[in-house]
Design an enzyme around this catalytic site. Sequence first.
Site, PDB file in Angstrom:
ATOM      1  N   ARG A  43      19.239  45.532 -21.277  1.00 11.61           N
ATOM      2  CA  ARG A  43      18.829  44.730 -20.115  1.00 11.61           C
ATOM      3  C   ARG A  43      18.972  45.540 -18.836  1.00 11.61           C
ATOM      4  NH1 ARG A  43      21.787  42.421 -16.267  1.00 11.61           N
ATOM      5  NH2 ARG A  43      23.719  42.780 -17.427  1.00 11.61           N
ATOM      6  N   ARG A  44      20.138  46.145 -18.631  1.00 13.81           N
ATOM      7  CA  ARG A  44      20.349  46.909 -17.403  1.00 13.81           C
ATOM      8  C   ARG A  44      19.407  48.107 -17.327  1.00 13.81           C
ATOM      9  NH1 ARG A  44      26.729  46.347 -18.258  1.00 13.81           N
ATOM     10  NH2 ARG A  44      27.104  44.455 -17.032  1.00 13.81           N
ATOM     11  N   CYS A  89      22.031  37.787 -28.970  1.00 10.64           N
ATOM     12  CA  CYS A  89      22.875  38.077 -27.802  1.00 10.64           C
ATOM     13  C   CYS A  89      22.526  39.416 -27.168  1.00 10.64           C
ATOM     14  CB  CYS A  89      24.343  38.078 -28.215  1.00 10.64           C
ATOM     15  SG  CYS A  89      24.933  36.472 -28.746  1.00 10.64           S
TER      16      CYS A  89
END
Length: 335
Positions: A137-138, A260
Site C-alpha cells: 500500500r505505501r 489483510c
Amino acid sequence: MTKDFHSKRPIRIGSRGSQLALWQANHVLYALRDAGYAVELEVIRTTGDRMQQPGFVLPPGLDGKGIFIKEIEEALEEGRIDLAVHSLKDLPTTLAPQFTLAAIPKRADARDVWVCEQFWGLHTLPEGGRIGTTSPRRRAQLLAMRPDVTFVEVRGNVDTRLKKLASGQCDALVLAAAGLDRLKRIESVHYRFSPDELCPAPGQGALAIETRADGFLASDTPDEWWDNFVRGAVKFFNNPQTRFCVETERFALDAMGGGCSLPVGIHVAPVCDAETGDFYRIYAQVVAPDGETMVQLDQIEPMVRQPSAETLGRRIADDLKARGALDLLLAETVA
C-alpha cells in the site's frame, strides 16, 4: 463472582516480545491493575518474530498478517492466556468463531509518517531515493506522488528499522505514527502524511483486545464463567466511536476481498462541526502497484443518520468497485 476470587486468579495477557507490543500489552495491564484486577503478562514468540532470523521460510498458508497472531491465538484457544492485545491492523477482517474483539480502545494517530533526518519531506528526497518499507500500500501510494523513488525491504520492530536507516541501508522510512508516538520516538517524525496523501490501512492506529468468544466453552464449566468475567473486566476500554470507525474500515476491506495484505487504504474519522453538524470523514484509496492509476474516495457521512458499520463499510466498497478498484486489485494479484 467475588472480589476475593478474582484477586486470587490473575487475568493472563498474551503479547509478542517486541518493544511496541509490550508497550501495548502493559498499557492494558496497568489499567486493569489500577481497576483492582490481578494481572499477569506472558510473552509469546510468534512466526513474525522468527522471520527476523536469516534463512527463515514462511510456512505454507500463512499470510503476512497471520505471522504476528498465530501462536498468540493458539495460546488463547488452549486457555494458556485469557486475552491478547494486538495492533488491530494485524488482525484478519474475519476472526475465527472461537474469538471475539471484547474491546477496541480509543484510537491513536492513524496516519503514516516520514522519517528522514537529512531530507525532511518526500518532495525533498533526491531522485531515485531509497525508501524503506515492505508495505504494498505505501509503495503504491508513494509512487503515485514520486514515481522516481526506489524501495528497500526493511523488516523488524521500530528500533530495528530506525537502526537500519541510521546505518545507511535506506534514505528514509515511512512508518505508522502510532508506533513512534507510543514509544516516545517523535523526534524521528518529520512529517505526518494526511489521509488524502497516504490513506492509512484499515484499523491503523487502533488496538484490539481479543478474548475467547461467548459460548466457546460449555456454559456450565468454571472457565465459561471466567471468560465472561474477563470480557466484563475489559469493557471499560471500549470506545464506541473508534469501534464504529475501524469496524467500518474492516467491513469495507472485507467486501473488497478480505485480504489483510491488500494494497487498500481506508480511513474513517469523526469530525465535530457546530455549523454543519457532526459527521464522519471517509477517505479511501486503491492504487496500482506502479502508482500510475488510482481510485479514491473523499466523502462525508452525517452522524445524525449514522448507518451500521457494516452498511457503511459495504457502501464504501461498492463505491470503490464502481470506480474500477477491483481491476487494480486483480492486476496486483496477477502481477
